[in-house]
Motif scaffolding. Structure first.
Motif, mmCIF file in Angstrom:
data_model
loop_
_atom_site.group_PDB
_atom_site.id
_atom_site.type_symbol
_atom_site.label_atom_id
_atom_site.label_comp_id
_atom_site.label_asym_id
_atom_site.label_seq_id
_atom_site.Cartn_x
_atom_site.Cartn_y
_atom_site.Cartn_z
ATOM 1 N N THR A 15 -4.770 -1.362 -6.994
ATOM 2 C CA THR A 15 -5.276 -1.330 -5.623
ATOM 3 C C THR A 15 -4.232 -0.890 -4.595
ATOM 4 O OG1 THR A 15 -4.822 -3.689 -5.419
ATOM 5 C CG2 THR A 15 -7.062 -3.054 -5.985
ATOM 6 N N ASP A 16 -2.941 -1.096 -4.897
ATOM 7 C CA ASP A 16 -1.931 -0.646 -3.926
ATOM 8 C C ASP A 16 -1.827 0.886 -3.885
ATOM 9 O OD1 ASP A 16 -0.799 -1.102 -6.546
ATOM 10 O OD2 ASP A 16 1.186 -0.735 -5.713
ATOM 11 N N HIS A 17 -2.645 1.562 -4.720
ATOM 12 C CA HIS A 17 -2.697 3.033 -4.712
ATOM 13 C C HIS A 17 -4.100 3.576 -4.436
ATOM 14 C CE1 HIS A 17 1.407 3.416 -6.374
ATOM 15 N NE2 HIS A 17 1.120 2.194 -6.775
ATOM 16 N N SER A 18 -5.112 2.743 -4.671
ATOM 17 C CA SER A 18 -6.487 3.259 -4.605
ATOM 18 C C SER A 18 -7.358 2.543 -3.580
ATOM 19 C CB SER A 18 -7.146 3.138 -5.985
ATOM 20 O OG SER A 18 -7.345 1.773 -6.327
ATOM 21 N N THR A 74 5.465 7.221 -8.833
ATOM 22 C CA THR A 74 5.612 5.781 -8.639
ATOM 23 C C THR A 74 4.943 5.091 -9.812
ATOM 24 O OG1 THR A 74 3.557 5.603 -7.393
ATOM 25 C CG2 THR A 74 5.578 5.984 -6.125
ATOM 26 N N ASP A 75 5.307 3.859 -10.084
ATOM 27 C CA ASP A 75 4.629 3.061 -11.105
ATOM 28 C C ASP A 75 4.724 3.681 -12.490
ATOM 29 O OD1 ASP A 75 3.648 2.371 -8.479
ATOM 30 O OD2 ASP A 75 2.187 1.092 -9.469
ATOM 31 N N PHE A 76 5.891 3.579 -13.090
ATOM 32 C CA PHE A 76 6.025 3.921 -14.511
ATOM 33 C C PHE A 76 7.190 3.132 -15.103
ATOM 34 C CE2 PHE A 76 9.356 7.395 -14.259
ATOM 35 C CZ PHE A 76 9.444 7.445 -12.868
ATOM 36 N N SER A 83 -3.115 8.392 -8.126
ATOM 37 C CA SER A 83 -2.259 8.349 -9.325
ATOM 38 C C SER A 83 -2.810 7.414 -10.391
ATOM 39 C CB SER A 83 -0.838 7.936 -8.948
ATOM 40 O OG SER A 83 -0.813 6.610 -8.431
ATOM 41 N N HIS A 84 -3.353 6.273 -9.961
ATOM 42 C CA HIS A 84 -3.948 5.319 -10.902
ATOM 43 C C HIS A 84 -4.724 4.277 -10.112
ATOM 44 C CE1 HIS A 84 -0.229 3.312 -9.750
ATOM 45 N NE2 HIS A 84 -0.587 2.205 -10.370
ATOM 46 N N GLU A 85 -5.417 3.414 -10.839
ATOM 47 C CA GLU A 85 -6.429 2.572 -10.220
ATOM 48 C C GLU A 85 -5.906 1.322 -9.522
ATOM 49 O OE1 GLU A 85 -6.009 3.096 -13.397
ATOM 50 O OE2 GLU A 85 -6.307 1.303 -14.626
ATOM 51 N N ALA A 107 11.182 4.981 -3.385
ATOM 52 C CA ALA A 107 9.977 4.363 -2.833
ATOM 53 C C ALA A 107 9.554 3.169 -3.691
ATOM 54 C CB ALA A 107 8.848 5.389 -2.776
ATOM 55 N N HIS A 108 8.493 2.466 -3.220
ATOM 56 C CA HIS A 108 7.864 1.383 -3.975
ATOM 57 C C HIS A 108 8.878 0.307 -4.358
ATOM 58 C CE1 HIS A 108 4.777 -0.585 -6.262
ATOM 59 N NE2 HIS A 108 3.967 0.472 -6.304
ATOM 60 N N LEU A 109 9.812 -0.001 -3.450
ATOM 61 C CA LEU A 109 10.769 -1.086 -3.706
ATOM 62 C C LEU A 109 10.053 -2.431 -3.640
ATOM 63 C CD1 LEU A 109 12.748 1.286 -2.872
ATOM 64 C CD2 LEU A 109 14.224 -0.505 -1.945
ATOM 65 N N GLY A 135 5.768 -0.894 -17.391
ATOM 66 C CA GLY A 135 5.827 -1.599 -16.120
ATOM 67 C C GLY A 135 6.318 -0.710 -15.002
ATOM 68 N N HIS A 136 7.497 -1.083 -14.479
ATOM 69 C CA HIS A 136 8.053 -0.350 -13.338
ATOM 70 C C HIS A 136 9.486 0.078 -13.630
ATOM 71 C CE1 HIS A 136 4.834 -0.912 -10.341
ATOM 72 N NE2 HIS A 136 4.586 -2.026 -10.999
ATOM 73 N N LEU A 137 9.996 0.957 -12.780
ATOM 74 C CA LEU A 137 11.334 1.522 -12.967
ATOM 75 C C LEU A 137 12.364 0.692 -12.194
ATOM 76 C CD1 LEU A 137 11.459 4.025 -14.730
ATOM 77 C CD2 LEU A 137 11.981 5.373 -12.705
ATOM 78 N N GLY A 162 0.803 -1.219 0.000
ATOM 79 C CA GLY A 162 0.000 0.000 0.000
ATOM 80 C C GLY A 162 0.836 1.269 0.000
ATOM 81 N N ASN A 163 0.485 2.177 -0.912
ATOM 82 C CA ASN A 163 1.238 3.418 -1.091
ATOM 83 C C ASN A 163 0.383 4.629 -0.738
ATOM 84 O OD1 ASN A 163 3.819 2.488 -2.707
ATOM 85 N ND2 ASN A 163 2.049 1.353 -3.492
ATOM 86 N N THR A 164 0.911 5.454 0.146
ATOM 87 C CA THR A 164 0.256 6.716 0.505
ATOM 88 C C THR A 164 1.321 7.700 0.969
ATOM 89 O OG1 THR A 164 -1.751 5.602 1.283
ATOM 90 C CG2 THR A 164 -1.424 7.847 2.019
HETATM 91 ZN ZN LIG Z 1 2.075 0.323 -7.335
#
Ligand SMILES: [Zn+2]
Ligand SMILES: [Zn+2]
Length: 274
Positions: A60-63, A141-143, A56-58, A214-216, A189-191, A13-15
């Motif tokens: 679930t770890d963000h919304s 995050t998430d790109f 940021s996007h849908e 973040a988001h490791l 995907g991810h960075l 979960g990201n906040t």
């Molecule tokens: Zn994420």
């Protein structure tokens, strides 16, 4: 005065809480509503003092907690129409869902929030730049790759939070199925740690003083690898004035957003713990 603290980071979960001149917003609500309120309370912040949640996007770890938190505490949600539809944030459930247009700044109290499109396998994902009295925080995050729009947005920032999701060797040798590995490695995907390094080496503005990784991924990265990769990149770019730290899964302390030259003495390599 602009400052932020991560309340949750990674797949659980990201906040991020951002505060400037009396206005507070959340970027993402990837924790459940109750958990989110508890983490806010632990930092001395009342849930009903939050002015908006920028999603940021849908995924679930963000919304995950956005709708419930919005209903319980009367907080409006801001996101793209694509995120709104894909997340199933039904209009009947959320009054005043605020549709963001990428590239159009949104004023919330003392904060100006700009959404920057990023490449990710979601409907219409955004990074954000939050500005208060001339100081700016970039939050992405998430790109899957670094585009010109993000670099231009981040060059204006005094501090950036960016995902450093995976080490390519660990991902390739790790337990994920190939389809998922290909998705994470792909352009939407991810960075990777190395991708972040390239951004930090050449993409930061001269006044940037602070980077938070973040988001490791827990399975496909090691905190030490991510930190070392970014530190080496900053050294290659002769940016020893930039302090880089990690966001732990359960967050960070408060981090001030200040231009380079006004920050406290760097403590390179120090993990950001409570
Ligand atoms: Zn994420
Ligand atoms: Zn995602």
């Amino acid at each position: 005065m602009l400052r932020f603290r991560v309340l949750g980071s990674g797949s659980s979960g990201n906040t991020t809480l951002v505060e400037g001149d009396g206005t507070r917003i959340l970027i993402d609500a990837g924790l459940g509503p109750r958990e989110l309120a508890e983490r806010l309370s632990a930092t001395g912040v009342d849930a009903d003092s939050i002015s908006a949640i920028f999603v940021s996007h849908e995924h679930t770890d963000h919304s995950r907690g956005a709708a419930g938190f919005s209903r319980k505490w009367g907080v409006r949600i801001c996101g793209t129409s694509g995120t709104y539809a894909a997340a199933g944030l039904g209009a009947a459930e959320i009054e005043g869902y605020d549709v963001l247009e990428p590239g159009v700044p949104r004023q919330v109290g003392s904060l100006t929030v700009l959404g920057v499109p990023v490449p990710h396998d979601a409907a219409a994902p955004l990074a954000f730049v939050v500005t208060c009295h001339g100081r700016s925080l970039g939050h992405a995050t998430d790109f899957g790759h670094i585009g010109r729009g993000l670099v231009e947005a981040f060059r204006r920032c005094d501090a950036v939070l960016v995902e450093s999701n995976y080490d390519p060797d660990m991902l390739r040798d790790g337990p994920y199925p190939w389809s998922l590995k290909e998705r994470i490695l792909g352009p939407f995907g991810h960075l990777s740690n190395g991708d972040v390094g390239r951004l930090l080496e050449k993409g930061l503005g001269s006044h940037c003083s602070r980077v938070v990784l973040a988001h490791l991924s827990r399975k496909n990265n090691h905190p030490e690898l991510a930190l070392m990769s970014s530190e080496e990149a900053l050294a290659r770019g002769r940016r020893t004035d930039v302090q880089v730290t990690l966001a732990e899964p359960d967050g960070t302390g408060w981090i001030d957003v200040r231009p380079a030259g006004t920050a406290a003495a760097p403590t390179r390599g120090q993990l950001q713990l409570f």
